[in-house]
Design an enzyme around this catalytic site. Structure first.
Site, PDB file in Angstrom:
ATOM      1  N   ASN A   1       0.385  34.666  16.115  1.00 11.61           N
ATOM      2  CA  ASN A   1       0.470  33.205  16.004  1.00 11.61           C
ATOM      3  C   ASN A   1       0.971  32.621  17.328  1.00 11.61           C
ATOM      4  O   ASN A   1       1.981  33.075  17.869  1.00 11.61           O
ATOM      5  CB  ASN A   1       1.466  32.887  14.869  1.00 11.61           C
ATOM      6  CG  ASN A   1       1.534  31.424  14.502  1.00 11.61           C
ATOM      7  OD1 ASN A   1       0.500  30.799  14.261  1.00 11.61           O
ATOM      8  ND2 ASN A   1       2.731  30.868  14.441  1.00 11.61           N
TER       9      ASN A   1
ATOM     10  N   ASP B   1       0.590  19.437  14.265  1.00 10.54           N
ATOM     11  CA  ASP B   1       1.174  18.095  14.335  1.00 10.54           C
ATOM     12  C   ASP B   1       0.683  17.445  15.622  1.00 10.54           C
ATOM     13  O   ASP B   1       0.285  18.136  16.563  1.00 10.54           O
ATOM     14  CB  ASP B   1       2.702  18.068  14.193  1.00 10.54           C
ATOM     15  CG  ASP B   1       3.452  19.003  15.119  1.00 10.54           C
ATOM     16  OD1 ASP B   1       2.950  19.293  16.214  1.00 10.54           O
ATOM     17  OD2 ASP B   1       4.561  19.431  14.746  1.00 10.54           O
TER      18      ASP B   1
ATOM     19  N   GLU C   1       4.163  33.837  19.484  1.00 12.09           N
ATOM     20  CA  GLU C   1       4.379  33.287  20.836  1.00 12.09           C
ATOM     21  C   GLU C   1       4.767  34.355  21.862  1.00 12.09           C
ATOM     22  O   GLU C   1       5.775  34.220  22.549  1.00 12.09           O
ATOM     23  CB  GLU C   1       5.430  32.167  20.776  1.00 12.09           C
ATOM     24  CG  GLU C   1       4.986  31.022  19.877  1.00 12.09           C
ATOM     25  CD  GLU C   1       6.071  29.986  19.609  1.00 12.09           C
ATOM     26  OE1 GLU C   1       7.122  30.031  20.247  1.00 12.09           O
ATOM     27  OE2 GLU C   1       5.849  29.115  18.737  1.00 12.09           O
TER      28      GLU C   1
HETATM   29  O1  G3I Z   1      20.784  27.291  11.540  1.00 10.43           O
HETATM   30  C1  G3I Z   1      21.505  26.426  12.411  1.00 10.43           C
HETATM   31  C2  G3I Z   1      22.674  25.810  11.721  1.00 10.43           C
HETATM   32  O2  G3I Z   1      23.569  26.841  11.371  1.00 10.43           O
HETATM   33  C3  G3I Z   1      23.341  24.798  12.661  1.00 10.43           C
HETATM   34  O3  G3I Z   1      24.373  24.153  11.985  1.00 10.43           O
HETATM   35  C4  G3I Z   1      22.340  23.764  13.131  1.00 10.43           C
HETATM   36  C5  G3I Z   1      22.949  22.793  14.144  1.00 10.43           C
HETATM   37  O4  G3I Z   1      21.963  22.238  14.970  1.00 10.43           O
HETATM   38  O5  G3I Z   1      21.271  24.428  13.756  1.00 10.43           O
HETATM   39  C6  G3I Z   1      20.587  25.324  12.890  1.00 10.43           C
HETATM   40  O6  G3I Z   1      19.537  25.921  13.590  1.00 10.43           O
HETATM   41  C7  G3I Z   1      18.418  25.111  13.844  1.00 10.43           C
HETATM   42  C8  G3I Z   1      17.221  25.741  13.155  1.00 10.43           C
HETATM   43  O7  G3I Z   1      16.032  25.046  13.496  1.00 10.43           O
HETATM   44  C9  G3I Z   1      17.355  25.756  11.627  1.00 10.43           C
HETATM   45  O8  G3I Z   1      17.451  24.445  11.140  1.00 10.43           O
HETATM   46  C10 G3I Z   1      18.190  25.059  15.337  1.00 10.43           C
HETATM   47  O9  G3I Z   1      19.240  24.331  15.958  1.00 10.43           O
HETATM   48  C11 G3I Z   1      16.854  24.410  15.652  1.00 10.43           C
HETATM   49  O10 G3I Z   1      16.592  24.569  17.039  1.00 10.43           O
HETATM   50  C12 G3I Z   1      15.767  25.093  14.880  1.00 10.43           C
HETATM   51  O11 G3I Z   1      14.545  24.471  15.188  1.00 10.43           O
HETATM   52  C13 G3I Z   1      13.396  25.116  14.699  1.00 10.43           C
HETATM   53  C14 G3I Z   1      12.560  25.629  15.860  1.00 10.43           C
HETATM   54  O12 G3I Z   1      11.391  26.218  15.351  1.00 10.43           O
HETATM   55  C15 G3I Z   1      13.292  26.633  16.703  1.00 10.43           C
HETATM   56  O13 G3I Z   1      12.515  26.943  17.822  1.00 10.43           O
HETATM   57  C16 G3I Z   1      12.586  24.098  13.918  1.00 10.43           C
HETATM   58  O14 G3I Z   1      13.327  23.690  12.771  1.00 10.43           O
HETATM   59  C17 G3I Z   1      11.271  24.720  13.493  1.00 10.43           C
HETATM   60  O15 G3I Z   1      10.461  23.730  12.908  1.00 10.43           O
HETATM   61  C18 G3I Z   1      10.571  25.281  14.723  1.00 10.43           C
HETATM   62  O16 G3I Z   1       9.368  25.892  14.330  1.00 10.43           O
HETATM   63  C19 G3I Z   1       8.586  26.473  15.368  1.00 10.43           C
HETATM   64  C20 G3I Z   1       7.864  27.656  14.776  1.00 10.43           C
HETATM   65  O17 G3I Z   1       8.760  28.521  14.148  1.00 10.43           O
HETATM   66  C21 G3I Z   1       7.050  28.376  15.835  1.00 10.43           C
HETATM   67  N1  G3I Z   1       6.169  27.474  16.548  1.00 10.43           N
HETATM   68  C22 G3I Z   1       6.781  26.243  17.070  1.00 10.43           C
HETATM   69  C23 G3I Z   1       7.532  25.515  15.964  1.00 10.43           C
HETATM   70  C24 G3I Z   1       8.094  24.198  16.455  1.00 10.43           C
HETATM   71  O18 G3I Z   1       9.061  24.406  17.439  1.00 10.43           O
END
Ligand code: G3I
Length: 344
Positions: A194, A262, A153
């Site tokens: 990507n 998705d 990105e």
């Molecule tokens: O790791 C912390 C944890 O310590 C904390 O307790 C918790 C509380 O909310 O948050 C955790 O972090 C989260 C992380 O995922 C791991 O679970 C973040 O808040 C959350 O924002 C994060 O979201 C991820 C997102 O990327 C971040 O932008 C999604 O799970 C993940 O599916 C998503 O994946 C991305 C790809 O990498 C790139 N392309 C888009 C895609 C969808 O957004």
């Protein structure tokens, strides 16, 4: 269409809880010439026994993407202290099933630890930090990643470079540098750029083509471009248009893959929307199948139970081929048909 409608009706009536399929998604994908059909997953889900049972089903999934635990904040939370336990858990699960692994991701503006984003870097010091990160992470997984999403990105919607600490400190050359550091650490991994919203063509896709050319011109290795394919239902390009876009990339000598598909629906999902979603997933799969050099298709987790969508798009969800109860939706058969398989 009729088939999807009758399937959706049967599902709604509870008369067909598991649409029987002639073959699984990965079986259909590989039979028609793709390398894999796969799904992303994440560590918190690995304690969910029924979820993991389906994740392990290689008829459907021949590939796993590490959804969060190889990102910078997870792997190098403090400078030069590396943490691989969570990433290792996902990679080991996949290896135990003989599933290919897409490793994700090395250089991204998001999920960076504070020490990176708030550091007082020069071009030289941040380049060294990036080289150390890439070298340590890629070396740790050497030989185990079929693909690495090296840069994720890096573009805005208008095709300009997205602002991030790497761009503002190093300039656009951070991209070819990242690819060259990754190639040095694991020469056998396929190295990917990507991004999302490349699927319609236009300025962003043109800029992604320019990234491929820039990495090649710098003499660095780039093997592929990942089309994330995050969509809202009804907005998926038709398969011929998407195939044309995909081909504009393979014409540069790189492969392509659908990496995070998705298709979100405004909730509550209507039967009509589920049918449209099935057609949309089918069009995506058909486009990939029709392009020599489109090597695989990955969904961004497989069940609505663990989708990122509702958290980021309030009021939307139901974006994946399995519902929250792990029951296949019409989208499953849409994918299967797009992959040349036969839904029963
Ligand atoms: O790791 C912390 C944890 O310590 C904390 O307790 C918790 C509380 O909310 O948050 C955790 O972090 C989260 C992380 O995922 C791991 O679970 C973040 O808040 C959350 O924002 C994060 O979201 C991820 C997102 O990327 C971040 O932008 C999604 O799970 C993940 O599916 C998503 O994946 C991305 C790809 O990498 C790139 N392309 C888009 C895609 C969808 O957004």
């Amino acid at each position: 269409m009729l088939q999807f409608l009758s399937l959706a009706t049967a599902l709604a009536a509870g008369t067909l809880p598991h649409p029987a399929s002639a073959a699984g998604l990965n079986e259909a994908a590989t039979a028609i010439g793709l390398e894999y059909f796969g799904t992303a997953t994440d560590n918190p889900e690995l304690t969910d026994v029924p979820y993991v049972a389906q994740l392990n089903n290689t008829a459907d999934f021949g590939q796993i993407t590490v959804g969060n635990s190889q990102k910078w904040d997870a792997t190098e939370p403090t400078q030069n202290t590396f943490s691989f336990a969570d990433g290792d858990a996902v990679v080991s699960l996949a290896e135990g099933n003989d599933q290919l692994v897409r490793c994700h991701t090395l250089v991204w503006y998001n999920q960076l630890p504070n020490w990176v984003t708030s550091g007082n870097w020069t071009n030289a010091t941040l380049t060294a930090v990036m080289e150390n990160h890439i070298t340590k992470v890629v070396s740790h997984y050497k030989g185990r990643c079929h693909h690495w999403d090296v840069v994720n990105e890096a573009l805005n919607e208008d095709g300009t470079y997205r602002d991030n600490i790497f761009l503002s400190t190093i300039g656009p050359s951070y991209i070819p540098l990242a690819f060259s550091f990754a190639a040095a650490a694991d020469p056998d991994a396929k190295l990917y750029y990507n991004d999302y919203n490349l699927e319609y063509g236009g300025d962003k896709a043109t800029a992604a083509l320019d990234i491929v050319a820039a990495v090649q011109d710098a003499g660095a290795k780039i093997d592929g471009v990942g089309f994330q394919a995050h969509f809202e239902v009804g907005t998926v390009p038709d398969s011929a248009s998407l195939a044309t876009i995909l081909t504009s990339f393979t014409d540069l000598g790189v492969e392509v893959a659908i990496t995070e598909a998705d298709i979100r629906i405004e909730l509550p999902a209507t039967e009509e929307a589920l049918v449209q979603q099935a057609e949309d997933f089918g069009a995506l799969a058909e486009a990939c199948v029709g392009v020599e050099g489109c090597v695989g298709f990955t969904i961004w987790d497989y069940t609505d139970r663990y989708s990122w969508v509702p958290g980021v798009f309030p009021g939307f969800g139901a974006a994946l081929p399995w519902d929250e109860d792990l029951v296949e939706k019409p989208a499953y058969d849409g994918l299967l048909e797009g992959l040349g398989g036969e839904a029963e």
